[in-house]
Design a protein around this motif. Sequence first.
Motif, PDB file in Angstrom:
ATOM      1  N   VAL A  18       0.831  -1.207   0.000  1.00  0.00           N
ATOM      2  CA  VAL A  18       0.000   0.000   0.000  1.00  0.00           C
ATOM      3  C   VAL A  18       0.863   1.254   0.000  1.00  0.00           C
ATOM      4  N   PHE A  19       1.830   1.312   0.914  1.00  0.00           N
ATOM      5  CA  PHE A  19       2.675   2.506   1.001  1.00  0.00           C
ATOM      6  C   PHE A  19       3.515   2.702  -0.260  1.00  0.00           C
ATOM      7  N   LYS A  20       3.867   1.605  -0.921  1.00  0.00           N
ATOM      8  CA  LYS A  20       4.669   1.676  -2.145  1.00  0.00           C
ATOM      9  C   LYS A  20       3.943   2.447  -3.248  1.00  0.00           C
ATOM     10  N   LYS A  21       2.614   2.430  -3.208  1.00  0.00           N
ATOM     11  CA  LYS A  21       1.813   3.084  -4.250  1.00  0.00           C
ATOM     12  C   LYS A  21       1.610   4.584  -4.008  1.00  0.00           C
ATOM     13  N   ILE A  22       2.051   5.063  -2.839  1.00  0.00           N
ATOM     14  CA  ILE A  22       1.862   6.478  -2.514  1.00  0.00           C
ATOM     15  C   ILE A  22       3.109   7.269  -2.927  1.00  0.00           C
ATOM     16  N   ASN A  23       2.920   8.252  -3.783  1.00  0.00           N
ATOM     17  CA  ASN A  23       4.053   8.989  -4.355  1.00  0.00           C
ATOM     18  C   ASN A  23       4.904   9.719  -3.323  1.00  0.00           C
ATOM     19  N   LYS A  24       4.274  10.284  -2.310  1.00  0.00           N
ATOM     20  CA  LYS A  24       4.998  11.108  -1.351  1.00  0.00           C
ATOM     21  C   LYS A  24       5.543  10.308  -0.173  1.00  0.00           C
ATOM     22  N   VAL A  25       5.811   9.026  -0.423  1.00  0.00           N
ATOM     23  CA  VAL A  25       6.331   8.143   0.616  1.00  0.00           C
ATOM     24  C   VAL A  25       7.681   7.570   0.181  1.00  0.00           C
ATOM     25  N   GLU A  26       8.593   7.486   1.122  1.00  0.00           N
ATOM     26  CA  GLU A  26       9.904   6.883   0.875  1.00  0.00           C
ATOM     27  C   GLU A  26      10.087   5.709   1.832  1.00  0.00           C
ATOM     28  N   LEU A  27      10.263   4.515   1.284  1.00  0.00           N
ATOM     29  CA  LEU A  27      10.462   3.313   2.099  1.00  0.00           C
ATOM     30  C   LEU A  27      11.940   3.234   2.468  1.00  0.00           C
ATOM     31  N   LEU A  47      12.061  -8.880   1.112  1.00  0.00           N
ATOM     32  CA  LEU A  47      11.099  -7.785   0.961  1.00  0.00           C
ATOM     33  C   LEU A  47      11.785  -6.503   0.486  1.00  0.00           C
ATOM     34  N   ALA A  48      12.974  -6.251   1.016  1.00  0.00           N
ATOM     35  CA  ALA A  48      13.718  -5.053   0.627  1.00  0.00           C
ATOM     36  C   ALA A  48      14.039  -5.081  -0.866  1.00  0.00           C
ATOM     37  N   LYS A  49      14.434  -6.232  -1.357  1.00  0.00           N
ATOM     38  CA  LYS A  49      14.763  -6.375  -2.784  1.00  0.00           C
ATOM     39  C   LYS A  49      13.510  -6.266  -3.653  1.00  0.00           C
ATOM     40  N   LYS A  50      12.431  -6.923  -3.213  1.00  0.00           N
ATOM     41  CA  LYS A  50      11.195  -6.962  -3.997  1.00  0.00           C
ATOM     42  C   LYS A  50      10.546  -5.584  -4.118  1.00  0.00           C
ATOM     43  N   TYR A  51      10.567  -4.792  -3.031  1.00  0.00           N
ATOM     44  CA  TYR A  51       9.861  -3.509  -3.027  1.00  0.00           C
ATOM     45  C   TYR A  51      10.815  -2.302  -2.980  1.00  0.00           C
ATOM     46  N   LYS A  52      12.099  -2.571  -3.221  1.00  0.00           N
ATOM     47  CA  LYS A  52      13.107  -1.511  -3.281  1.00  0.00           C
ATOM     48  C   LYS A  52      13.145  -0.653  -2.014  1.00  0.00           C
ATOM     49  N   ILE A  53      13.129  -1.336  -0.878  1.00  0.00           N
ATOM     50  CA  ILE A  53      13.308  -0.655   0.406  1.00  0.00           C
ATOM     51  C   ILE A  53      14.801  -0.383   0.569  1.00  0.00           C
TER      52      ILE A  53
END
Length: 207
Positions: free
Chosen positions: A22-31, A45-51
């Motif tokens: 969900v957070f990945k889809k929000i533009n103004k969010v940085e993981l 998870l870090a690799k899959k979602y570029k955390i």
Amino acid sequence: MKSKVKIVFVGAGKISEEHIKVFKKINKVELCGIYSRTKLKSFKLAKKYKIKNVYNSIDEMYANTKADLVVVSVSIESTKSVCMKISKYSWKCLVEKPFGYNYKECKELINKIAKKQFYLALNRTNYSSTIGLLNILKKDKSQRIINISDQQSTLKFKNKFPKKILENFMYANSIHLVDYVRIFARGKINSIKTMYDLKKNKIRIFS
């Protein structure tokens, strides 16, 4: 004004991944980071979602990110200790339910972090079905009777959770049902009665 909200995660299980999606889809969010006792899951998870980074501890993660929000999705029995560590810092915290495995632990935890910004993830409030039903009920002022069917099955989960969790399973597993009462019921609670003594009668049905 900050360009992006920095978010980090504690826990690397299935629920953590759902929050990350969900957070990945929000533009103004940085993981910015993730920490879990199971480091391999964190790396996946870090690799899959570029955390950005995988950390070795909550302390290290805060020191390196100064994150605005930390999302906690850990086992029920770990929630208290994790929240206590997180409460040392100034970030906001979104905690996956339940907040403690029983009422005593929940109350104790709330008292210890009373002045901190902790929020419980009661996601059913925002279900489209919940919102749709509320809109229907706004037009209906008649008497309302609410019948709740429980979702307990300690036998089903006996190999998944520790004994202390199973002994408090109704509390730990029913917070969604209690939340629906909060959403759909009206007025104040008049009384609460225990119809059967669960331990004395050794029955599996609780009213």
